[in-house]
Design a protein around this motif. Sequence first.
Motif, short mmCIF file in Angstrom:
data_model
loop_
_atom_site.label_atom_id
_atom_site.label_comp_id
_atom_site.label_asym_id
_atom_site.label_seq_id
_atom_site.Cartn_x
_atom_site.Cartn_y
_atom_site.Cartn_z
N PRO A 261 0.81 -1.23 0.00
CA PRO A 261 0.00 0.00 0.00
C PRO A 261 0.83 1.27 0.00
CG PRO A 261 -0.09 -1.08 2.15
CD PRO A 261 0.58 -2.04 1.21
N LEU A 262 2.00 1.24 0.65
CA LEU A 262 2.84 2.44 0.68
C LEU A 262 3.36 2.80 -0.71
CD1 LEU A 262 4.90 1.93 3.96
CD2 LEU A 262 2.99 3.47 3.58
N LEU A 263 3.92 1.81 -1.41
CA LEU A 263 4.45 2.09 -2.73
C LEU A 263 3.34 2.35 -3.74
CD1 LEU A 263 7.52 -0.30 -3.18
CD2 LEU A 263 7.50 2.16 -2.77
N GLN A 264 2.20 1.70 -3.55
CA GLN A 264 1.08 1.97 -4.45
C GLN A 264 0.68 3.44 -4.37
OE1 GLN A 264 -2.24 -0.72 -4.14
NE2 GLN A 264 -3.64 0.70 -5.12
N ARG A 265 0.64 3.98 -3.16
CA ARG A 265 0.29 5.38 -3.00
C ARG A 265 1.36 6.30 -3.59
NH1 ARG A 265 -0.48 5.19 1.99
NH2 ARG A 265 1.49 5.99 2.76
N GLU A 266 2.62 5.95 -3.37
CA GLU A 266 3.71 6.80 -3.82
C GLU A 266 3.94 6.71 -5.33
OE1 GLU A 266 5.50 8.93 -2.24
OE2 GLU A 266 5.60 8.45 -0.12
N LEU A 273 3.63 4.67 -12.60
CA LEU A 273 3.46 3.29 -13.07
C LEU A 273 1.97 2.97 -12.98
CD1 LEU A 273 5.11 0.74 -13.94
CD2 LEU A 273 5.06 0.03 -11.54
N ASN A 274 1.44 2.23 -13.98
CA ASN A 274 0.01 1.92 -13.93
C ASN A 274 -0.26 0.78 -12.94
OD1 ASN A 274 -0.31 -0.78 -15.34
ND2 ASN A 274 0.79 0.35 -16.93
N LEU A 275 -1.49 0.72 -12.45
CA LEU A 275 -1.84 -0.21 -11.39
C LEU A 275 -1.71 -1.66 -11.82
CD1 LEU A 275 -2.90 -0.65 -8.52
CD2 LEU A 275 -5.23 -0.47 -9.42
N ASP A 276 -2.09 -2.00 -13.06
CA ASP A 276 -2.02 -3.38 -13.51
C ASP A 276 -0.58 -3.90 -13.49
OD1 ASP A 276 -4.73 -3.53 -13.83
OD2 ASP A 276 -4.69 -3.09 -15.98
N ASP A 277 0.33 -3.11 -14.02
CA ASP A 277 1.74 -3.53 -14.01
C ASP A 277 2.27 -3.61 -12.59
OD1 ASP A 277 1.75 -3.73 -16.73
OD2 ASP A 277 2.77 -1.81 -17.08
N PHE A 278 1.89 -2.65 -11.76
CA PHE A 278 2.33 -2.64 -10.36
C PHE A 278 1.90 -3.92 -9.64
CE2 PHE A 278 1.62 -1.62 -5.87
CZ PHE A 278 2.81 -0.98 -5.52
N GLY A 280 0.94 -6.75 -11.04
CA GLY A 280 1.57 -7.89 -11.69
C GLY A 280 2.97 -8.15 -11.16
N GLY A 281 3.74 -7.09 -10.98
CA GLY A 281 5.07 -7.24 -10.41
C GLY A 281 5.04 -7.75 -8.99
N TYR A 282 4.06 -7.26 -8.20
CA TYR A 282 3.95 -7.71 -6.82
C TYR A 282 3.53 -9.18 -6.77
CZ TYR A 282 3.29 -7.44 -1.82
OH TYR A 282 3.42 -7.64 -0.47
N GLY A 283 2.71 -9.61 -7.71
CA GLY A 283 2.37 -11.02 -7.77
C GLY A 283 3.57 -11.87 -8.13
N ALA A 284 4.41 -11.38 -9.02
CA ALA A 284 5.59 -12.14 -9.43
C ALA A 284 6.57 -12.34 -8.29
CB ALA A 284 6.29 -11.44 -10.60
N VAL A 285 6.77 -11.33 -7.46
CA VAL A 285 7.76 -11.45 -6.40
C VAL A 285 7.34 -12.47 -5.36
CG1 VAL A 285 6.91 -9.68 -4.77
CG2 VAL A 285 9.38 -10.04 -5.04
N GLN A 286 6.03 -12.78 -5.27
CA GLN A 286 5.57 -13.79 -4.33
C GLN A 286 6.08 -15.18 -4.71
OE1 GLN A 286 3.84 -12.52 -1.70
NE2 GLN A 286 4.04 -10.56 -2.75
N ALA A 287 6.36 -15.40 -5.99
CA ALA A 287 6.81 -16.70 -6.46
C ALA A 287 8.32 -16.85 -6.45
CB ALA A 287 6.27 -16.96 -7.87
N LEU A 288 9.04 -15.81 -6.01
CA LEU A 288 10.50 -15.84 -6.03
C LEU A 288 11.04 -16.08 -4.62
CD1 LEU A 288 11.31 -12.76 -8.31
CD2 LEU A 288 11.39 -15.19 -8.92
N PRO A 289 12.23 -16.67 -4.54
CA PRO A 289 12.91 -16.72 -3.24
C PRO A 289 13.49 -15.35 -2.91
CG PRO A 289 14.34 -17.61 -4.95
CD PRO A 289 13.02 -17.30 -5.62
N GLY A 290 13.97 -15.21 -1.68
CA GLY A 290 14.60 -13.96 -1.29
C GLY A 290 13.61 -12.93 -0.77
N PRO A 291 14.09 -11.71 -0.51
CA PRO A 291 13.27 -10.70 0.18
C PRO A 291 12.18 -10.12 -0.70
CG PRO A 291 15.40 -9.78 -0.45
CD PRO A 291 15.47 -11.25 -0.75
N LEU A 292 11.01 -9.89 -0.10
CA LEU A 292 9.91 -9.25 -0.82
C LEU A 292 10.26 -7.81 -1.20
CD1 LEU A 292 6.72 -10.46 1.10
CD2 LEU A 292 7.55 -11.21 -1.13
N PHE A 293 11.18 -7.19 -0.47
CA PHE A 293 11.57 -5.82 -0.80
C PHE A 293 12.28 -5.74 -2.15
CE2 PHE A 293 11.40 -2.68 2.89
CZ PHE A 293 10.34 -3.32 3.49
#
Length: 411
Positions: A261-266, A273-278, A280-293
Motif C-alpha cells: 500500500p505504501l508504494l502503491q500510494r507513492e 506506473l500503472n496499477l495493472d503492471d504494479f 503484476g510485479g507484486y504477484g511475481a515477487v511472491q513466487a520468487l525466493p529472497g526478500p519481498l523488498f
Amino acid sequence: MTARQNLMDETPPQSRAGPRDAWEVFRAFLVQGLTAFGGPVAHIGYFRREFVERRGWLSETAFADLLALAQFLPGPASSQLGMAIGLRRAGYAGLLAAWLGFTLPAGAAMIAFAYLTPHLDSTWGEGVLHGLQIAAAAVVLNALVAMARTLAVGPIRAGIAIGGAVGLLIAHGPVALILTLAAGGLFGLAFLREPTPYVPDDAGAHRISPAVSAAAIAVFILILGLLPALGSLLGSPTLSLASVFYRTGALVFGGGHVVLPLLQREIVGRGWLNLDDFLGGYGAVQALPGPLFSFAGFVGAAQQLAPGGWRGGLVAIVAIFLPSLLLILGLLPLWDRLKGQPPARAAMAGLNAVVVGVLAAALWNPVLTTAIRRPSDWALAAGAYVFLAVAKLPPWLVVLGFAAMVGVFSR
C-alpha cells in the motif's frame, strides 16, 4: 556454568575477519537467495536451519536476540537478520556480503521481469505458487517447534509466547506487533530471572566502533531529511525516485507485505506506473525466493519518472535497503550492551519467548490462511513437515519438490 563456558557455548571461535570470511558469507546467503521461498516469515526458518543448526555460526539464543532486534526495527526483518548474521561472521564486509547474496537473485529477476512485462499475459502457474506456499508453511512450523523447545520452556515463558500469539491473532498491524514485543519484554523483566553470568554473544557487534555507530545513525537521519529536498531543489528524477524508496525502507513497520500500500500510494498515485503492471510485479515477487523488498527492483525499472531499466532498478533496490544497513550498524552495538545487563537479560528472555508467539501468529496468518485452501492441503503441509523435521531433507529440496508436485497435479 562460568562466563568462559557460556562464551564458548554462545559464540563460535572468531578470527580476524578477512576476504575469505566475507566470501563464505556471500556464498551462504546466495544459496538462501536462490532457495528461500515463502516470504519473510519463512526466511526465519531457513536462516535458523542453515546458520544455527547446520553451520553453527550462532546459538539459538543469539539468533533469537538478533531476530528480536530485527522485529523492532523498521524495514525488512529477514534481510536485517541476515545483515546482522553476516556482520557477526565477517564484520562490515560480511554485512554487505549477506545483503548482496540474499538480495541479488530476486533483485535481478525483478529487474528482468520489468523488461518482460509488456510481452507477458496474466497466467502465473497458480499450482506452482500454491506448492511453494504449502512448503513454506512447513518450514515455518519446523522453526516454530525448534525455537519453542529452547525459548518458551516453562510455564512463564510458555504463557508469554501464547499470550503474544493470541494478542496478534486478535489485533493486527505494525503497532500491535511493537506493543506485543514490548509487553513480552516487560513480562520478562517482571517475572523472569537470568542467574547465569552472561557474556555478550554477538561478536560482530564488537567490530563496530562507537564512531561508526554514531555516524551510521547520523547518516540515516540526514538522508531521510535531505533527500526529498535535494530531489526537489535540483529537479532530479533519480533523487526523487531514491527518496521514495529510502523513505519506504526507513519508515515501514510490519515487513514486506506492508510495502504494497505504501508504494502503491507513492508510485501509482503519482502516475509513475500503472496499477495493472504494479500488481503484476507484486504477484511475481511472491513466487520468487529472497526478500519481498526486491519488488523495488521491478518498480524502479518499470516506472516512468526517472531513467528506468536496470539503472532505475538498482537505484530503487539500494535506496530501500540502505536504511536497514545503517540501522543495523548504528543500533546493534547498543543492543548488545543493553542485553548484557541482568535486568535487560530478563527482558530479553521475555522478548525471546514472545518472539515464539509472534512466529506462531504469523504461521496461522498469513502463512496457513494463504496456503491451506482445501482439506487435502493439510495433508500436504504435514508431509512437507515430516520431510523437514523427520527425514531432515534440505528446505530448498522440499520447497522445490512440493512446488513441482502441486503444480503438476493441479493442471
